[in-house]
Design a protein around this motif. Structure first.
Motif, short mmCIF file in Angstrom:
data_model
loop_
_atom_site.label_atom_id
_atom_site.label_comp_id
_atom_site.label_asym_id
_atom_site.label_seq_id
_atom_site.Cartn_x
_atom_site.Cartn_y
_atom_site.Cartn_z
N VAL A 247 -0.84 8.61 11.53
CA VAL A 247 -2.00 8.68 10.66
C VAL A 247 -1.66 7.96 9.36
O VAL A 247 -0.66 8.28 8.72
N TYR A 248 -2.47 7.01 8.98
CA TYR A 248 -2.18 6.23 7.76
C TYR A 248 -3.47 5.66 7.20
O TYR A 248 -4.53 5.69 7.85
N ASP A 249 -3.42 5.16 5.98
CA ASP A 249 -4.58 4.57 5.31
C ASP A 249 -4.48 3.05 5.35
O ASP A 249 -3.40 2.49 5.14
N ARG A 250 -5.59 2.41 5.60
CA ARG A 250 -5.60 0.94 5.63
C ARG A 250 -7.00 0.41 5.33
O ARG A 250 -7.98 1.17 5.32
N LEU A 251 -7.10 -0.88 5.11
CA LEU A 251 -8.38 -1.57 5.07
C LEU A 251 -8.75 -1.89 6.51
O LEU A 251 -8.12 -2.74 7.14
N ALA A 252 -9.76 -1.19 7.05
CA ALA A 252 -10.13 -1.31 8.45
C ALA A 252 -11.42 -2.12 8.60
O ALA A 252 -12.20 -2.23 7.65
N PRO A 253 -11.68 -2.69 9.79
CA PRO A 253 -12.92 -3.42 10.01
C PRO A 253 -14.14 -2.54 9.76
O PRO A 253 -14.16 -1.37 10.14
N CYS A 254 -15.14 -3.08 9.10
CA CYS A 254 -16.37 -2.35 8.80
C CYS A 254 -17.24 -2.31 10.06
O CYS A 254 -17.64 -3.35 10.59
N PHE B 187 0.83 -1.20 0.00
CA PHE B 187 0.00 0.00 0.00
C PHE B 187 0.86 1.25 0.00
O PHE B 187 1.81 1.36 0.75
N GLY B 188 0.48 2.23 -0.80
CA GLY B 188 1.20 3.49 -0.82
C GLY B 188 0.25 4.66 -0.78
O GLY B 188 0.53 5.70 -1.33
N GLY B 189 -0.91 4.52 -0.17
CA GLY B 189 -1.88 5.60 -0.10
C GLY B 189 -3.28 5.06 -0.31
O GLY B 189 -3.49 3.88 -0.58
N MET B 190 -4.28 5.95 -0.19
CA MET B 190 -5.66 5.50 -0.27
C MET B 190 -6.01 4.94 -1.64
O MET B 190 -6.84 4.04 -1.76
N GLY B 191 -5.37 5.48 -2.69
CA GLY B 191 -5.64 4.93 -4.03
C GLY B 191 -5.26 3.47 -4.12
O GLY B 191 -6.01 2.65 -4.66
N ASP B 192 -4.09 3.09 -3.59
CA ASP B 192 -3.68 1.69 -3.61
C ASP B 192 -4.53 0.85 -2.67
O ASP B 192 -4.75 -0.34 -2.91
N ILE B 193 -5.00 1.46 -1.57
CA ILE B 193 -5.89 0.75 -0.66
C ILE B 193 -7.16 0.35 -1.39
O ILE B 193 -7.65 -0.77 -1.27
N PHE B 194 -7.72 1.26 -2.17
CA PHE B 194 -8.93 0.95 -2.92
C PHE B 194 -8.66 -0.10 -4.00
O PHE B 194 -9.52 -0.94 -4.28
N SER B 195 -7.49 -0.03 -4.62
CA SER B 195 -7.15 -1.05 -5.62
C SER B 195 -7.16 -2.43 -4.98
O SER B 195 -7.67 -3.39 -5.55
#
Length: 379
Positions: A143-150, A94-102
């Motif tokens: 502070v960072y971007d990740r796939l977090a629990p819904c 992961f390198g940011g929210m764009g890659d997180i969404f990918s």
């Protein structure tokens, strides 16, 4: 970076009094529509970048307050790059929210016939701290971007009336066997089920927020305790703050790698510190006491310089180095002596030095080398 003429609330599609939850949900909804992986419009990439930049401001309380008051965009944004605490994200690709969404789009529900990893992956962040912070210990917010629990489905991926059923395509095995007739006979092959991506399960009535994954792209804030005495390159593990697993599977960990910023005065060597002290030739000859600021707050170090100290001498001061991690003891401080020779002398100072030279029997007008003196002795 969006300019001040663009309305960030309009970009996200929320009102100016929207709360944090509403902003997050609006961002995820728009991101699913605009992400280049699903939106083939030629402007999708630019619009997705603009959306990320707007979210970067409005999801941060201080940035949002400044924007609301002045109408200007504070700092640089884009996938968290405005946060100076970290230098990179790795270990999940992961390198940011764009890659997180990918990763979000490809991680579940993809047509690709490949086995899906259910457990969340570890993520890593390089955290920059000062030498003073390493000496006393500090708490840092990352502070960072990740796939977090819904939160909407409690990570299950199920909607209000949803349920998990056995995949009808593969019968719950996660694999589909196909048979192809050839002139050599029947050829059998097995591949990952494209309907359930190898999970063996299918969801009926999936959660609208996460689409059945049980996890969502989100911006995470976590406080990390940095112990006193930590070294450059050491790592701290924060359990369950890496990538969230699919449908409630275990989350990965967040690995924080400490990166020490250079210090203007001290240089670290293990638990010891090295520093240069500047003294005059008089202090070196007669001896003196030099006071310097220690590495800990409000700490003063008294360095006794013995008479006759030479340029380049190293003085050891015990117990004034870095605190040792998980210990009450400290390393030592090594003071490297640099003797300053005055470039200009007053008339009075020169007279005094000339008298001193005469008293010591030293020549100063014409300095001869030892070899010259030896030759003159035999003439």
């Amino acid at each position: 970076m969006p300019t001040a003429t663009k309305d960030l609330y309009e970009i996200l599609g929320v009102s100016r009094d929207a709360n944090e939850t509403e902003i997050k949900k609006a961002y995820r909804r728009r991101a699913r529509e605009l992400h280049p992986d699903v939106n083939k419009s030629p402007n999708a990439e630019d619009e997705f970048k603009e959306l990320n930049e707007a979210y970067d401001v409005l999801s941060d309380a201080s940035k949002r307050a400044q924007y609301d008051r002045f109408g200007t965009i504070p700092g640089a944004a884009g996938g968290g790059s405005g946060y100076v605490d970290f230098e990179d994200i790795f270990g999940g690709g992961f390198g940011g929210m764009g890659d997180i969404f990918s990763s979000f789009f490809s991680g579940f529900g993809s047509n690709a016939a490949r086995q899906v990893r259910k457990d969340g992956r570890d993520m890593g962040i390089g955290l920059k701290i000062t030498l003073e912070e390493a000496a006393k210990g500090v708490k840092k917010e990352i502070v960072y971007d990740r796939l977090a629990p819904c939160a909407d489905c409690n990570s299950t991926g199920l909607g209000p009336d949803g349920k998990s059923v056995q995949c009808p395509e593969c019968g719950g095995t996660g694999r589909v066997v196909t048979v192809q007739r050839t002139f050599l006979g029947d050829m059998q092959s097995s591949q990952t089920c494209s309907k359930c991506n190898g999970t063996g399960e299918s969801i009926e009535g999936a959660c609208e927020e996460c689409g059945g994954q049980g996890r969502i792209p989100d911006r995470q804030r976590v406080s990390v305790e940095i112990p006193a005495g930590i070294h450059d390159g050491q790592q701290l593990r924060v359990p369950n703050y890496g990538e969230a697993g699919l449908q409630g599977a275990p989350s990965g960990d967040l690995i924080v790698t400490i990166r020490m910023q250079p210090h203007e005065y001290y240089e670290r060597d293990g638990d010891n510190l090295h520093a240069q002290i500047d003294i005059s030739m008089v202090q070196a000859a007669l001896g003196s006491t030099v006071l310097i600021d220690g590495i800990l707050e409000d700490e003063e170090v008294s360095i006794k310089v013995p008479h006759g100290t030479q340029n380049g001498d190293v003085l050891r001061i015990k117990g004034f180095g870095m605190p040792k991690i998980k210990s009450d003891s400290r390393g030592d401080l090594y003071a490297h002596v640099s003797i300053n020779i005055p470039k200009k002398l007053s008339k009075k100072e020169r007279e005094l030095l000339e008298k001193l030279a005469e008293e010591m029997g030293e020549e100063y007008n014409e300095v001869k080398s030892p070899l010259q003196k030896l030759r003159e002795a035999f003439i």
